[in-house]
Write an enzyme that holds these catalytic residues in place. Structure first.
Site, PDB file in Angstrom:
ATOM      1  N   ASP A   7      -2.077   9.696 -10.759  1.00  0.00           N
ATOM      2  CA  ASP A   7      -1.991   8.647 -11.787  1.00  0.00           C
ATOM      3  C   ASP A   7      -0.549   8.495 -12.271  1.00  0.00           C
ATOM      4  O   ASP A   7      -0.082   7.374 -12.521  1.00  0.00           O
ATOM      5  CB  ASP A   7      -2.901   8.989 -12.969  1.00  0.00           C
TER       6      ASP A   7
ATOM      7  N   GLU B 176      -4.570   2.279  -4.474  1.00  0.00           N
ATOM      8  CA  GLU B 176      -3.114   2.363  -4.383  1.00  0.00           C
ATOM      9  C   GLU B 176      -2.528   1.093  -3.770  1.00  0.00           C
ATOM     10  O   GLU B 176      -1.387   1.089  -3.308  1.00  0.00           O
ATOM     11  CB  GLU B 176      -2.693   3.574  -3.554  1.00  0.00           C
TER      12      GLU B 176
ATOM     13  N   HIS C 141      -5.492  14.430  -9.260  1.00  0.00           N
ATOM     14  CA  HIS C 141      -5.654  13.030  -9.687  1.00  0.00           C
ATOM     15  C   HIS C 141      -4.724  12.683 -10.846  1.00  0.00           C
ATOM     16  O   HIS C 141      -4.219  11.546 -10.921  1.00  0.00           O
ATOM     17  CB  HIS C 141      -7.108  12.772 -10.080  1.00  0.00           C
TER      18      HIS C 141
ATOM     19  N   ASN D  83      -2.413  12.778  -3.834  1.00  0.00           N
ATOM     20  CA  ASN D  83      -3.507  13.194  -4.714  1.00  0.00           C
ATOM     21  C   ASN D  83      -3.927  14.632  -4.435  1.00  0.00           C
ATOM     22  O   ASN D  83      -4.196  15.405  -5.351  1.00  0.00           O
ATOM     23  CB  ASN D  83      -4.711  12.260  -4.526  1.00  0.00           C
TER      24      ASN D  83
ATOM     25  N   ASP E 114       0.854  -1.186   0.000  1.00  0.00           N
ATOM     26  CA  ASP E 114       0.000   0.000   0.000  1.00  0.00           C
ATOM     27  C   ASP E 114       0.900   1.249   0.000  1.00  0.00           C
ATOM     28  O   ASP E 114       1.784   1.380   0.866  1.00  0.00           O
ATOM     29  CB  ASP E 114      -0.916   0.014   1.220  1.00  0.00           C
TER      30      ASP E 114
END
Length: 372
Positions: free
Chosen positions: A270, A296, A266, A261, A253
Site C-alpha cells: 500500500d 496495481e 500488504h 507484496n 501496470d
C-alpha cells in the site's frame, strides 16, 4: 408588464439571494405596519386617537423603515451580527407601540396587540438571548410610557393607584409580564431547534461530500477511481466527437507487484501504491488525470495530447518511477501501453487498445512503454 415587474423586483430587492430574503422579510414587516396604520386611522375616525398623534406615529415608522431598507439594500447591515436587522426592526416596533399606547386614549389596550405579533415574528429570527434583551427593553419602555402618562395626568387628576387609568395601565403591564417572558421561552426553544437543525445540515452536507468523494476517488491513493475515470473518458469522447479535439490514454501496470507484496506485506505494498500516486501527480499537467484502474493498474487520461506527446509523457513518468525503491536494493518500474482516441469508436475500445499495448510491453521484458 412582466419585464417591468421583473425590473422593479430587481431594483427593490436586488439580485443577491440572501439579500432578497432579508428584504422580503422587511416587506412583510412593512405590510404589517401598514395594516396597523390603517387600524389607527380608523381610531381617528372613531375619535379615540388624534390626527396629530397618527401623523407622528406614521413619521416614526416611515423614517425607521426607510433607514432599515437603506441599510439592507446597501449591504451595510452585513456588519451586524444579524444582517436582517430583525432586532432593530423590533426596537422600532416597540417604540411605535409605546407611542400608540400613550396616544390611543380609551382604546390604548388595542395598541399592544402589534407588540405580540412583533415578538412572535422575532422568535423565528433571533436567538433567545436577543429575544430576552428585547423583552426587558419592551417592559422597561412600557413602564416609562406609563410613568409619562401618569405625569401628564397628575395636574388634572392627581397621583393615585386607585384611578381607573392607572388600574388599566397596571393590568396591561401585568399582561405583558406574563406573555412576553413566555414568548422568550418559546423563542429559546425555537433557537435551540434552529441550532440543532443547522448542525444536522452541516453534518449531512459533510457526509454527502464524503460520499461523493468516496464515489469518485480511491481511498488508498487519493486518485480518481475507475468509475470517475470512465465518466471523464466519456466526457472527452463527447468533446472529441463534437469539436474534433484529441486525447490519449495510457494504461500502466506496476512490474512485479506481487513480489513487492510478498516481500513487504500488504501494508508495504500500500505504501508503494501511495508513493507511486504521489509521484505521478507531480509529473502530470493540471488537465491530465490519473486514476487507479484496479489493483496495481493505473489509467492516465491526457486531453489535447496526440499519441507521440502522450508517449513522451509516460516515458517521463517511467524515468521518475525508476528513482523510487520498493524495498532496499529493489528497483521499481512499470509497463505501459499508450494510444490515441480514434473518432467514431467507444472510449472503452481506446482503453482496450492501450491494454493490449501494455501487455506487449510486459512481453517485451517489462520496464517500458509501447505506443499503438
Amino acid at each position: 408588464m412582466t419585464t417591468l415587474m421583473q425590473r422593479l423586483d430587481k431594483i427593490i430587492l436586488g439580485s443577491e439571494r440572501h439579500q432578497r430574503i432579508r428584504l422580503r422579510q422587511w416587506l412583510i414587516a412593512c405590510v404589517a405596519t401598514a395594516g396597523c396604520a390603517l387600524f389607527f386611522a380608523g381610531g381617528v375616525f372613531l375619535g379615540w386617537m388624534s390626527r396629530e398623534s397618527l401623523l407622528i406615529l406614521g413619521v416614526i415608522e416611515a423614517i425607521g423603515q426607510v433607514l432599515i431598507y437603506a441599510a439592507l439594500r446597501s449591504g451595510f447591515s452585513l456588519r451586524f451580527a444579524v444582517p436582517a436587522l430583525t432586532e432593530w426592526q423590533t426596537v422600532l416596533a416597540i417604540v411605535a407601540v409605546d407611542y400608540a399606547y400613550m396616544s390611543a386614549g380609551s382604546a390604548r389596550h388595542l395598541a399592544l396587540c402589534p407588540l405580540l405579533l412583533v415578538f412572535t415574528f422575532s422568535a423565528f429570527s433571533l436567538p433567545w438571548q436577543r429575544i430576552a434583551r428585547l423583552t426587558i427593553f419592551a417592559l422597561a419602555s412600557f413602564l416609562v410610557s406609563i410613568a409619562v402618562m401618569e405625569w401628564q395626568r397628575a395636574p388634572a387628576t392627581g397621583w393615585s393607584l386607585d384611578s381607573p387609568e392607572m388600574l388599566d395601565d397596571i393590568s396591561a403591564l401585568g399582561m405583558l409580564l406574563i406573555v412576553l417572558p413566555v414568548i422568550s421561552y418559546v423563542a429559546s426553544r425555537l433557537s435551540r431547534l434552529r441550532s440543532n437543525l443547522h448542525e444536522q445540515r452541516v453534518a449531512l452536507a459533510s457526509a454527502l461530500e464524503e460520499v461523493q468523494r468516496l464515489a469518485a476517488y480511491d481511498e488508498l491513493t487519493g486518485l480518481a477511481n475507475r468509475r470517475h475515470a470512465q465518466d471523464r473518458l466519456a466526457q472527452e469522447q463527447v468533446r472529441a466527437e463534437r469539436s474534433g479535439t484529441i486525447f490519449s490514454v495510457a494504461l500502466i501496470d506496476l512490474d512485479h507487484f506481487k513480489e513487492i507484496n510478498d516481500t513487504l506485506g500488504h501494508a508495504g505494498g500500500d505504501r508503494v501504491l501511495r508513493a507511486f500516486a504521489d509521484m505521478v501527480r507531480g509529473l502530470l499537467r493540471g488537465s491530465d488525470m490519473v486514476a487507479r484502474w484496479g489493483g496495481e493498474e493505473f489509467l492516465v487520461l491526457m486531453p489535447d495530447s496526440a499519441g507521440g506527446d502522450a508517449l513522451a509523457t509516460v516515458d517521463r513518468l517511467l524515468r521518475g518511477v525508476r528513482g523510487l525503491r520498493a524495498a532496499e536494493g529493489q528497483p521499481f518500474s512499470f509497463s505501459a501501453g499508450v494510444t490515441q482516441y480514434r473518432r467514431g469508436e467507444g472510449f472503452m475500445e481506446t482503453v482496450a487498445r492501450a491494454d493490449q499495448q501494455m501487455y506487449a510491453a510486459k512481453h517485451a521484458g517489462r520496464n517500458g512503454v509501447c505506443l499503438a
